[in-house]
Design a protein around this motif. Structure first.
Motif, PDB file in Angstrom:
ATOM      1  N   GLY A 495       0.803  -1.221   0.000  1.00  0.00           N
ATOM      2  CA  GLY A 495       0.000   0.000   0.000  1.00  0.00           C
ATOM      3  C   GLY A 495       0.829   1.260   0.000  1.00  0.00           C
ATOM      4  O   GLY A 495       0.749   2.074  -0.918  1.00  0.00           O
ATOM      5  N   GLN A 496       1.597   1.431   1.041  1.00  0.00           N
ATOM      6  CA  GLN A 496       2.450   2.600   1.231  1.00  0.00           C
ATOM      7  C   GLN A 496       3.721   2.161   1.953  1.00  0.00           C
ATOM      8  O   GLN A 496       3.701   1.189   2.715  1.00  0.00           O
ATOM      9  CB  GLN A 496       1.741   3.636   2.120  1.00  0.00           C
ATOM     10  CG  GLN A 496       0.675   4.472   1.435  1.00  0.00           C
ATOM     11  CD  GLN A 496       1.283   5.658   0.721  1.00  0.00           C
ATOM     12  OE1 GLN A 496       1.811   6.579   1.322  1.00  0.00           O
ATOM     13  NE2 GLN A 496       1.210   5.616  -0.584  1.00  0.00           N
ATOM     14  N   PRO A 497       4.828   2.883   1.752  1.00  0.00           N
ATOM     15  CA  PRO A 497       5.994   2.589   2.589  1.00  0.00           C
ATOM     16  C   PRO A 497       5.676   2.767   4.069  1.00  0.00           C
ATOM     17  O   PRO A 497       6.218   2.057   4.913  1.00  0.00           O
ATOM     18  CB  PRO A 497       7.019   3.628   2.112  1.00  0.00           C
ATOM     19  CG  PRO A 497       6.614   3.961   0.723  1.00  0.00           C
ATOM     20  CD  PRO A 497       5.118   3.899   0.728  1.00  0.00           C
ATOM     21  N   TRP A 498       4.791   3.726   4.360  1.00  0.00           N
ATOM     22  CA  TRP A 498       4.383   3.995   5.745  1.00  0.00           C
ATOM     23  C   TRP A 498       2.891   4.281   5.758  1.00  0.00           C
ATOM     24  O   TRP A 498       2.437   5.321   5.285  1.00  0.00           O
ATOM     25  CB  TRP A 498       5.167   5.190   6.295  1.00  0.00           C
ATOM     26  CG  TRP A 498       4.837   5.582   7.715  1.00  0.00           C
ATOM     27  CD1 TRP A 498       4.059   4.902   8.619  1.00  0.00           C
ATOM     28  CD2 TRP A 498       5.290   6.753   8.396  1.00  0.00           C
ATOM     29  NE1 TRP A 498       3.996   5.561   9.812  1.00  0.00           N
ATOM     30  CE2 TRP A 498       4.750   6.713   9.712  1.00  0.00           C
ATOM     31  CE3 TRP A 498       6.094   7.829   8.047  1.00  0.00           C
ATOM     32  CZ2 TRP A 498       4.985   7.715  10.658  1.00  0.00           C
ATOM     33  CZ3 TRP A 498       6.343   8.822   8.982  1.00  0.00           C
ATOM     34  CH2 TRP A 498       5.793   8.759  10.268  1.00  0.00           C
ATOM     35  N   LEU A 499       2.103   3.315   6.279  1.00  0.00           N
ATOM     36  CA  LEU A 499       0.678   3.557   6.500  1.00  0.00           C
ATOM     37  C   LEU A 499       0.561   4.341   7.797  1.00  0.00           C
ATOM     38  O   LEU A 499       0.400   3.787   8.879  1.00  0.00           O
ATOM     39  CB  LEU A 499      -0.082   2.224   6.578  1.00  0.00           C
ATOM     40  CG  LEU A 499      -0.115   1.398   5.289  1.00  0.00           C
ATOM     41  CD1 LEU A 499      -0.765   0.050   5.529  1.00  0.00           C
ATOM     42  CD2 LEU A 499      -0.838   2.145   4.173  1.00  0.00           C
ATOM     43  N   VAL A 500       0.676   5.653   7.680  1.00  0.00           N
ATOM     44  CA  VAL A 500       0.804   6.524   8.842  1.00  0.00           C
ATOM     45  C   VAL A 500      -0.495   6.579   9.640  1.00  0.00           C
ATOM     46  O   VAL A 500      -1.592   6.629   9.083  1.00  0.00           O
ATOM     47  CB  VAL A 500       1.249   7.939   8.399  1.00  0.00           C
ATOM     48  CG1 VAL A 500       0.224   8.581   7.483  1.00  0.00           C
ATOM     49  CG2 VAL A 500       1.545   8.824   9.595  1.00  0.00           C
ATOM     50  N   GLY A 501      -0.359   6.534  10.965  1.00  0.00           N
ATOM     51  CA  GLY A 501      -1.523   6.588  11.843  1.00  0.00           C
ATOM     52  C   GLY A 501      -1.664   7.924  12.538  1.00  0.00           C
ATOM     53  O   GLY A 501      -0.846   8.837  12.366  1.00  0.00           O
ATOM     54  N   ALA A 502      -2.735   8.068  13.328  1.00  0.00           N
ATOM     55  CA  ALA A 502      -2.975   9.223  14.206  1.00  0.00           C
ATOM     56  C   ALA A 502      -3.501  10.456  13.481  1.00  0.00           C
ATOM     57  O   ALA A 502      -3.554  11.536  14.074  1.00  0.00           O
ATOM     58  CB  ALA A 502      -1.731   9.578  15.012  1.00  0.00           C
ATOM     59  N   TYR A 503      -3.890  10.337  12.214  1.00  0.00           N
ATOM     60  CA  TYR A 503      -4.535  11.444  11.510  1.00  0.00           C
ATOM     61  C   TYR A 503      -6.002  11.095  11.294  1.00  0.00           C
ATOM     62  O   TYR A 503      -6.370   9.908  11.269  1.00  0.00           O
ATOM     63  CB  TYR A 503      -3.853  11.711  10.168  1.00  0.00           C
ATOM     64  CG  TYR A 503      -2.489  12.342  10.307  1.00  0.00           C
ATOM     65  CD1 TYR A 503      -2.339  13.634  10.793  1.00  0.00           C
ATOM     66  CD2 TYR A 503      -1.340  11.639   9.950  1.00  0.00           C
ATOM     67  CE1 TYR A 503      -1.084  14.222  10.922  1.00  0.00           C
ATOM     68  CE2 TYR A 503      -0.074  12.215  10.070  1.00  0.00           C
ATOM     69  CZ  TYR A 503       0.040  13.509  10.559  1.00  0.00           C
ATOM     70  OH  TYR A 503       1.268  14.083  10.692  1.00  0.00           O
ATOM     71  N   PRO A 504      -6.851  12.093  11.090  1.00  0.00           N
ATOM     72  CA  PRO A 504      -8.288  11.812  10.935  1.00  0.00           C
ATOM     73  C   PRO A 504      -8.600  10.821   9.819  1.00  0.00           C
ATOM     74  O   PRO A 504      -9.526  10.026   9.945  1.00  0.00           O
ATOM     75  CB  PRO A 504      -8.884  13.203  10.626  1.00  0.00           C
ATOM     76  CG  PRO A 504      -7.924  14.175  11.229  1.00  0.00           C
ATOM     77  CD  PRO A 504      -6.574  13.543  11.095  1.00  0.00           C
ATOM     78  N   GLY A 505      -7.852  10.889   8.738  1.00  0.00           N
ATOM     79  CA  GLY A 505      -8.137  10.014   7.607  1.00  0.00           C
ATOM     80  C   GLY A 505      -7.157   8.881   7.436  1.00  0.00           C
ATOM     81  O   GLY A 505      -7.021   8.341   6.331  1.00  0.00           O
ATOM     82  N   GLY A 533      -2.069   1.026  20.452  1.00  0.00           N
ATOM     83  CA  GLY A 533      -0.864   1.843  20.278  1.00  0.00           C
ATOM     84  C   GLY A 533      -1.197   3.297  19.996  1.00  0.00           C
ATOM     85  O   GLY A 533      -2.316   3.629  19.587  1.00  0.00           O
ATOM     86  N   PRO A 534      -0.231   4.187  20.171  1.00  0.00           N
ATOM     87  CA  PRO A 534      -0.480   5.626  20.026  1.00  0.00           C
ATOM     88  C   PRO A 534      -0.801   6.063  18.606  1.00  0.00           C
ATOM     89  O   PRO A 534      -1.420   7.116  18.420  1.00  0.00           O
ATOM     90  CB  PRO A 534       0.825   6.260  20.520  1.00  0.00           C
ATOM     91  CG  PRO A 534       1.869   5.212  20.311  1.00  0.00           C
ATOM     92  CD  PRO A 534       1.170   3.903  20.556  1.00  0.00           C
ATOM     93  N   ARG A 535      -0.391   5.286  17.611  1.00  0.00           N
ATOM     94  CA  ARG A 535      -0.673   5.658  16.220  1.00  0.00           C
ATOM     95  C   ARG A 535      -1.322   4.508  15.458  1.00  0.00           C
ATOM     96  O   ARG A 535      -1.343   4.498  14.223  1.00  0.00           O
ATOM     97  CB  ARG A 535       0.613   6.085  15.501  1.00  0.00           C
ATOM     98  CG  ARG A 535       1.369   7.201  16.167  1.00  0.00           C
ATOM     99  CD  ARG A 535       2.453   7.799  15.295  1.00  0.00           C
ATOM    100  NE  ARG A 535       1.873   8.632  14.241  1.00  0.00           N
ATOM    101  CZ  ARG A 535       2.566   9.562  13.578  1.00  0.00           C
ATOM    102  NH1 ARG A 535       3.833   9.772  13.865  1.00  0.00           N
ATOM    103  NH2 ARG A 535       1.990  10.264  12.628  1.00  0.00           N
ATOM    104  N   SER A 536      -1.846   3.544  16.196  1.00  0.00           N
ATOM    105  CA  SER A 536      -2.377   2.336  15.572  1.00  0.00           C
ATOM    106  C   SER A 536      -3.577   2.656  14.682  1.00  0.00           C
ATOM    107  O   SER A 536      -4.435   3.470  15.012  1.00  0.00           O
ATOM    108  CB  SER A 536      -2.780   1.336  16.649  1.00  0.00           C
ATOM    109  OG  SER A 536      -3.371   0.188  16.061  1.00  0.00           O
ATOM    110  N   LEU A 537      -3.625   1.971  13.535  1.00  0.00           N
ATOM    111  CA  LEU A 537      -4.780   2.048  12.663  1.00  0.00           C
ATOM    112  C   LEU A 537      -5.882   1.156  13.231  1.00  0.00           C
ATOM    113  O   LEU A 537      -5.629   0.281  14.064  1.00  0.00           O
ATOM    114  CB  LEU A 537      -4.412   1.587  11.262  1.00  0.00           C
ATOM    115  CG  LEU A 537      -3.333   2.407  10.542  1.00  0.00           C
ATOM    116  CD1 LEU A 537      -2.897   1.695   9.267  1.00  0.00           C
ATOM    117  CD2 LEU A 537      -3.837   3.781  10.217  1.00  0.00           C
ATOM    118  N   SER A 538      -7.113   1.360  12.779  1.00  0.00           N
ATOM    119  CA  SER A 538      -8.230   0.523  13.199  1.00  0.00           C
ATOM    120  C   SER A 538      -8.133  -0.810  12.450  1.00  0.00           C
ATOM    121  O   SER A 538      -8.488  -0.890  11.264  1.00  0.00           O
ATOM    122  CB  SER A 538      -9.558   1.227  12.896  1.00  0.00           C
ATOM    123  OG  SER A 538     -10.630   0.376  13.201  1.00  0.00           O
ATOM    124  N   VAL A 539      -7.646  -1.821  13.127  1.00  0.00           N
ATOM    125  CA  VAL A 539      -7.350  -3.097  12.470  1.00  0.00           C
ATOM    126  C   VAL A 539      -8.594  -3.704  11.840  1.00  0.00           C
ATOM    127  O   VAL A 539      -8.579  -4.117  10.670  1.00  0.00           O
ATOM    128  CB  VAL A 539      -6.719  -4.079  13.488  1.00  0.00           C
ATOM    129  CG1 VAL A 539      -6.487  -5.446  12.838  1.00  0.00           C
ATOM    130  CG2 VAL A 539      -5.410  -3.514  14.027  1.00  0.00           C
TER     131      VAL A 539
END
Length: 609
Positions: A495-505, A533-539
């Motif tokens: 998907g991405q090098p970094w599936l970044v967390g902690a943002y609204p989208g 986790g502090p930046r975990s995505l909604s699994v």
């Protein structure tokens, strides 16, 4: 005696330049950031593997040949980045000084030495976050160097030197566009203003520059996508998903003027710095004997700077690089104090001084951080702007070597900033001055890590190997902060090098990015999760986008604790490694059906819009 004391600071400029380069070169071998640096390395290693660019940048394609040439060795990639930055800053400094002192002989070695002192100030760029790995910010800076070098060389009269300059503007603009399109959009009109203001109005050469830049962009589009339209689609899709992420980099939020992030004490330091610059310049103009005073004071600063770099003398207070804005302010005030003659002498150089003054804002334009803070990383431009503003107002007898005390002042400040960078490195467990141990990152070269980071990576490698994970296997990082971990394992991050967390989208971006992967790739992918986790995505949400469930379709393969400060968080969290348990064919069928469902397509189109 006067001549000896005048040239003593020049000797210290050379010594402090060497010490600064050695310092940055040495500490380039320390530390590893699991977030940003892992993200950079994935792009450098496999730029063609991803179609979504968050943020919008193509730096991986530019640096990929360097990555291959150095066999992915992290330390040597960093050192190459340092060398490229230093050379670019040095060439720009040499040309700037030769513009101010055109009567100096081309064989003169003093002017290049002063320029080297100025160039080492540019290494302060690495002090802000100590992210020395080639990335979109470093490419932006290096592209700006090339652009400004070209702008200085370009002339209205035709010559090979002038043609090289016009070509340099095109190449530099192209590099900046690939690094950071928002900066390129602001850089272009600013450089055009400079060319018009300095009467470099050769319509044919300007057209040549535009055409060359366009050809370079077209060649880049062809090499990436085989088609300009596919390249434009890549950009527009990335911009749309950047808006979905909600990281503050949306078009409507980048046009702003932020507040200067300085404390009361730092404002005081900026005022003292400005007054010191004005007093020193005015003294040189009115009293040549001032060289004794400035030479002695600067030599003391040089010794102190060497002690700082050696770690024997720590700065008394923490500095913000934004205090360097005092330099061009002092230069402008000094120019005003010199009266009509000084201002008249400044006029031909004023457009370039203004371009350099604006450069940190141009560099920062489009980021989601404070523009002053982000721009201060390239405070070198402010220092060079101050030199351009000061030099015309000085006596004709004041040659470049007499600026050595001023250069030493900024070198001392740079030394303090660099020491802060290695003492409080970005998202690292320990100061780089503490004992570190070697780790062979992705089996491509050793880097020195804190014991905690070393043990963390070792534990993850053992757990993955015992569970049957092999380098090259697909993995989806749902922790929101561990691309560096995947890179070390040799995983292919989907998907991405970094599936970044902690943002609204973050969840929406992850789902949209993973849709660019085939269902076969997703079906084979391992998962790295960090529940709570502090930046975990909604699994559950992300897995449901291809009809999967963590509990039903994956088997726990290992669990481990994060290291303190991994990803910038002191607290330790439990991460879990899962491998797919459902038959691959079933997962592919369910994924295809899910993606073909009308409701899912409508939802995806809404995300893109």
């Amino acid at each position: 005696m006067l001549r000896a004391i005048t040239f003593l600071p020049l000797a210290f400029v050379g010594l402090l330049s060497f010490a600064t380069c050695l310092f940055v070169w040495h500490y380039s071998g320390y530390g590893f950031d699991f977030t940003d640096e892992g993200f950079y390395l994935f792009w450098l290693a496999e730029p063609e593997a991803y179609r979504i660019h968050i943020p919008v940048s193509f730096f991986g394609f530019v640096y990929h040949p360097l990555y291959q040439m150095l066999h992915g060795d992290v330390v040597w990639l960093r050192r190459a980045n340092v060398l490229i930055t230093l050379v670019g800053a040095w060439v720009l400094s040499v040309l700037t000084l030769r513009t101010l002192w055109p009567q100096r002989s081309a064989s003169d070695m003093i002017l290049p030495l002063v320029a080297l002192g100025l160039a080492t100030i540019a290494l302060g760029y690495f002090a802000l976050w100590w992210l020395v790995m080639p990335n979109y910010n470093s490419l932006t800076l290096q592209g700006m160097f090339v652009t400004f070098i070209g702008a200085l060389l370009a002339e209205s009269r035709r010559s090979w030197r002038s043609t090289l300059g016009w070509a340099g503007i095109a190449v530099g603009g192209w590099l900046v566009f690939l690094a950071k399109p928002s900066t390129a959009a602001l850089l272009a009109p600013c450089v055009l203003f400079y060319l018009l203001a300095t009467r470099k109005r050769d319509g044919l050469m300007l057209a040549f520059t535009v055409v060359l830049a366009a050809v370079l962009v077209l060649l880049s589009a062809w090499s990436m996508d085989g088609s300009l339209f596919r390249f434009i689609e890549r950009i527009t899709q990335s911009i749309a998903l950047l808006g979905t992420l909600g990281s503050g980099q949306e078009l409507g939020k980048i046009f702003r003027i932020d507040t200067l992030p300085l404390s009361t004490l730092e404002y005081g330091l900026a005022v003292i710095l400005a007054l010191a610059i004005i007093a020193g310049a005015y003294g040189l103009k009115r009293w040549q004997g001032m060289g004794i005073v400035l030479g002695s004071g600067a030599s003391f600063l040089a010794v102190l700077g060497l002690l700082v770099l050696a770690g024997l003398q720590a700065p008394v207070i923490r500095l913000e690089a934004s205090v360097l804005i005092a330099a061009p302010i002092a230069g402008a005030l000094f120019a005003c104090l010199t009266g009509r003659s000084g201002l008249t002498a400044l006029c031909p150089h004023l457009p370039f001084a203004l371009l350099l003054l604006a450069a940190p804002y141009i560099y920062a334009f489009g980021t989601n951080g404070n523009y002053w803070y982000q721009g201060s990383a390239v405070g070198f431009f402010w220092v060079l702007s101050a030199i351009v503003l000061l030099a015309p107002g000085l006596s004709r007898d004041v040659q470049p070597e007499r600026l050595a005390p001023l250069v030493l002042l900024f070198q001392f400040l740079t030394a303090c900033l660099l020491l802060q960078g290695v003492t409080h490195p970005y998202r690292q467990e320990l100061s780089f001055r503490e004992p570190h141990v070697a780790w062979n990152l992705r089996d491509q070269g050793s880097v020195l890590l804190s014991q905690g980071f070393h043990d963390y990576l070792g534990t993850v490698r053992r757990a993955a190997a015992e569970a049957g994970f092999k380098a090259g296997d697909n993995m989806i990082d749902l922790t929101g902060r561990s691309p560096g971990l995947l890179f070390d394992l040799g995983a292919r991050s989907l998907g991405q090098p970094w599936l970044v967390g902690a943002y609204p989208g973050s969840d929406a971006l992850a789902m949209a990015s993973l849709r660019t992967e085939s269902c076969e790739a997703v079906a084979k992918a391992w998962l790295l999760v960090e529940l709570g986790g502090p930046r975990s995505l909604s699994v559950d949400t992300v897995l449901a986008s291809w009809g999967a469930s963590l509990a039903a379709d994956y088997t726990l393969a290992g669990a481990f604790k994060t290291a303190p400060q991994a990803g910038g968080f002191e607290a330790q969290y439990t991460q879990q490694l899962f491998k797919p348990a459902r038959p691959e064919g079933v997962t592919v069928s369910v994924c295809d059906a899910k993606r073909l469902g009308g409701q899912d397509i409508a939802h995806q189109q809404e995300i893109i819009r």
